[in-house]
Enzyme design. Sequence first.
Site, mmCIF file in Angstrom:
data_model
loop_
_atom_site.group_PDB
_atom_site.id
_atom_site.type_symbol
_atom_site.label_atom_id
_atom_site.label_comp_id
_atom_site.label_asym_id
_atom_site.label_seq_id
_atom_site.Cartn_x
_atom_site.Cartn_y
_atom_site.Cartn_z
ATOM 1 C CG HIS A 114 81.290 13.190 12.790
ATOM 2 N ND1 HIS A 114 80.800 11.911 12.861
ATOM 3 C CD2 HIS A 114 81.840 13.310 11.550
ATOM 4 C CE1 HIS A 114 81.042 11.271 11.731
ATOM 5 N NE2 HIS A 114 81.670 12.100 10.922
ATOM 6 C CG ASP A 115 83.793 17.639 15.169
ATOM 7 O OD1 ASP A 115 83.792 16.462 15.582
ATOM 8 O OD2 ASP A 115 84.700 18.110 14.464
ATOM 9 C CG ASN A 154 89.473 16.856 10.713
ATOM 10 O OD1 ASN A 154 89.344 15.637 10.721
ATOM 11 N ND2 ASN A 154 88.620 17.665 11.326
ATOM 12 C CG PHE A 209 90.649 10.753 12.295
ATOM 13 C CD1 PHE A 209 91.724 10.232 11.588
ATOM 14 C CD2 PHE A 209 90.721 12.068 12.738
ATOM 15 C CE1 PHE A 209 92.845 11.008 11.318
ATOM 16 C CE2 PHE A 209 91.830 12.852 12.473
ATOM 17 C CZ PHE A 209 92.900 12.321 11.766
ATOM 18 C CB THR A 259 85.329 18.751 17.940
ATOM 19 O OG1 THR A 259 86.030 19.964 17.599
ATOM 20 C CG2 THR A 259 84.134 19.083 18.814
ATOM 21 C CG ASP A 279 90.531 18.122 14.158
ATOM 22 O OD1 ASP A 279 89.345 18.370 14.498
ATOM 23 O OD2 ASP A 279 90.882 17.004 13.741
ATOM 24 C CG ASP A 334 86.547 20.248 13.826
ATOM 25 O OD1 ASP A 334 86.980 19.881 14.927
ATOM 26 O OD2 ASP A 334 86.597 19.542 12.813
#
Length: 309
Positions: A239-240, A40, A165, A125, A11, A16
């Site tokens: 993160h992703d 997102n 999230f 992700t 997303d 990402d």
Amino acid sequence: MTARKIIMDCDPGHDDAIAIILAAARRDLEILAITTVSGNAEIEKTTMNALKICDLVSLKEVVVSKGASEPLIRLRETAPGIHGESGLDGPELPEPSRSWSAEHGSDTIIRLVKESNEPITLLPTGPLTNIALALTKAPEIKDNIQEIVLMGGGTIGNWTPTAEFNIWADPEAAKKVFDSGIPLVVMGLDITHQALATKEVINQVNKIDNKVAKIVGELLVFFASTYKEMFDFDGAPVHDVLTVAYCVAPELFKLKEVNITVETKGEFTAGTTLVDLHGVTGRKVNAKFGLELDVEGFWKLMIEALKQY
């Protein structure tokens, strides 16, 4: 060496986007498709963002399929406070040179997994809606999925006090995936918060003299500013990107085999991942959970990838 076949379900989203950029730079990965989900930002925005990043890194032949626009049963919510109204605020990216596939993202996953003569790795992700839909429509694809390496969850939250999230956005879909029996590798907030793009990291990125690195630098500056404002972080946790890094450099990660259960009914705790680190529930192990990251090694991997552009 045979490249590992992956489908990226995402997303985009700053992290990402950077995950796609890392994957595209790796010859040991073959991106079969990029499927998108609302998360997102709304689905049209995340899909356009995926197409823009594909143009940036010349992924001209990779299928991009628009997937779920809503969670399985809940109301959609997005994260403009983190990623901006476009979902990818910061750099100026031209309009994409092509449109997305007419095939729904979940159907692309089903088709490619069925067609493949070797097991596929799924890298979700964002919210897990597309993966849950694919498993519901065609449960037999489980037999040809090597593993699912996902970003989501953790023992802490970032959208509620206990929920991250991606899992919170569609906990019913997450539960379907976590209960599927497919081998899972889970990059939750416990480990992704270790992958901070600090000022020093951003300076390293900005010293790389190519267009892709310039865009990544701008993405990181915007992402770091929103994380400072929202969470008082001194850097942006990418993160992703850890899902891709794990596929090519698992030695950078310390994992623990655990049981993870997704809460769907709690009044205040929906979307929480109950990570049984100490085996107190007696439930069967269903995931490898990220605990520690070799931060220096991770950023070395990322910088080297950007230099290839």
